[in-house]
Scaffold this motif. Structure first.
Motif, short mmCIF file in Angstrom:
data_model
loop_
_atom_site.label_atom_id
_atom_site.label_comp_id
_atom_site.label_asym_id
_atom_site.label_seq_id
_atom_site.Cartn_x
_atom_site.Cartn_y
_atom_site.Cartn_z
N CYS A 57 0.84 -1.19 0.00
CA CYS A 57 0.00 0.00 0.00
C CYS A 57 0.88 1.24 0.00
O CYS A 57 1.64 1.47 0.95
CB CYS A 57 -0.90 0.03 1.23
N CYS A 114 -6.79 1.74 -5.84
CA CYS A 114 -6.65 0.91 -4.65
C CYS A 114 -7.99 0.26 -4.32
O CYS A 114 -9.04 0.66 -4.83
CB CYS A 114 -6.14 1.71 -3.45
N PRO A 171 -4.51 -2.60 -8.17
CA PRO A 171 -5.16 -3.43 -7.13
C PRO A 171 -5.25 -4.91 -7.50
O PRO A 171 -5.12 -5.76 -6.62
CB PRO A 171 -6.54 -2.80 -7.00
N HIS A 206 -1.58 -1.18 -4.17
CA HIS A 206 -2.63 -0.20 -3.89
C HIS A 206 -2.00 1.16 -3.62
O HIS A 206 -1.03 1.27 -2.87
CB HIS A 206 -3.45 -0.65 -2.68
#
Length: 297
Positions: A169, A202, A239, A244
């Protein structure tokens, strides 16, 4: 903290490793660099304060406690006015250079048209940066020496996190001038804008968790308007591949004096709040990207 502007640009970025990384996060600050090389400053018609109008001033410092909390932080050392990492590598304005652009350059993008390409023509106050046209070779050197190494390191760190945790992330950290919201009543002016490219960059769980945490912390949060995320969010957000990317924009009036470009009286409070936000977001990973009931069955 080191709030001072500098002229000695040696490394394109600083990377602060997490003391003990336990969640798949990387925070990134690509527009907060304060190193203004002498050659760049001498080529500009603007003074030091004017040049800094495009800078996401002190955003790297706002998030500087994160490595001690288990979250790595990457930040550019050079400013956005010198080279914009949140653009494709060759978004160049042909009118800025003495020579013709190479065939691979992209000169027709909206960002180039607005004067804010990879090598910007203006600062955010719509003021022209340069006294004269630039050498194309010098501009390409900036891309080779600073842009490419930065993105190489960013890719490397995201790949490392992905291998370690199974997904990664990226939280891309920016700031926005408060003046763009002056037409709104005070209660409607956003403190923070989250950008996920309208749900593309994301998983929705990440956006929803960030929104809920920030709202609970007392911030007025908006989503994708007017900042949905730039090149970094769009380019690194995959994603379906477990990558993300979420952009966060802080209203500069929260933490700084926008005229003098100095930390404001609330700087420490906002820094503490962003550390709190980051810790809570990290702790939420066990609940993020949860499978749907149908998939679980």
């Amino acid at each position: 903290m080191d709030f001072e502007q500098k002229t000695d640009l040696t490394d394109p970025y600083s990377f602060s490793r997490a003391v003990l990384q336990s969640a798949p996060f990387l925070f990134n600050s690509p527009h907060s660099g304060r190193c203004y090389p002498d050659q760049f400053r001498n080529s500009s018609k603007l003074d030091a304060t004017q040049l800094r109008r495009s800078e996401d001033a002190f955003i790297d410092l706002i998030f500087s406690d994160l490595p001690s909390k288990g979250i790595p932080l990457m930040a550019a050392n050079f400013p956005r006015a010198f080279l914009d990492l949140n653009r494709e590598p060759y978004e160049l304005d042909p009118h800025m250079f003495n020579e013709a652009l190479p065939p691979y350059a992209k000169s027709q993008t909206p960002r180039v048209g607005s004067g804010l390409g990879t090598i910007a023509r203006i600062v955010s106050e719509n003021q022209e940066i340069y006294k004269h046209k630039l050498s194309l070779a010098h501009a390409l050197d900036r891309i080779e020496l600073y842009y490419k190494p930065y993105h190489k390191m960013l890719r490397h760190q995201l790949a490392r996190i992905h291998v370690q945790f199974g997904y990664a992330c990226l939280i891309d950290c920016h700031s926005m001038p408060s003046r763009i919201f002056r037409h709104l009543p005070s209660g409607q002016q956003p403190d923070i804008i989250l950008g996920d490219r309208y749900g593309i960059s994301c998983h929705s769980d990440l956006t929803e968790a960030a929104y809920a945490i920030l709202t609970d912390l007392g911030f007025n949060v908006a989503l994708n308007n007017p900042y949905a995320g730039g090149f970094i969010t769009q380019h690194y957000g995959r994603p379906t591949k477990g990558l993300h990317a979420l952009q966060i924009e802080l209203n500069r009036a929260l933490y700084m004096d926008e005229e003098t470009i100095c930390p404001g009286v609330n700087f420490a409070a906002i820094q503490k709040a962003m550390t709190n936000f980051s810790e809570q977001l990290q702790l939420s990973t066990s609940r993020l990207f949860r499978p749907t009931k149908a998939a679980a069955e």
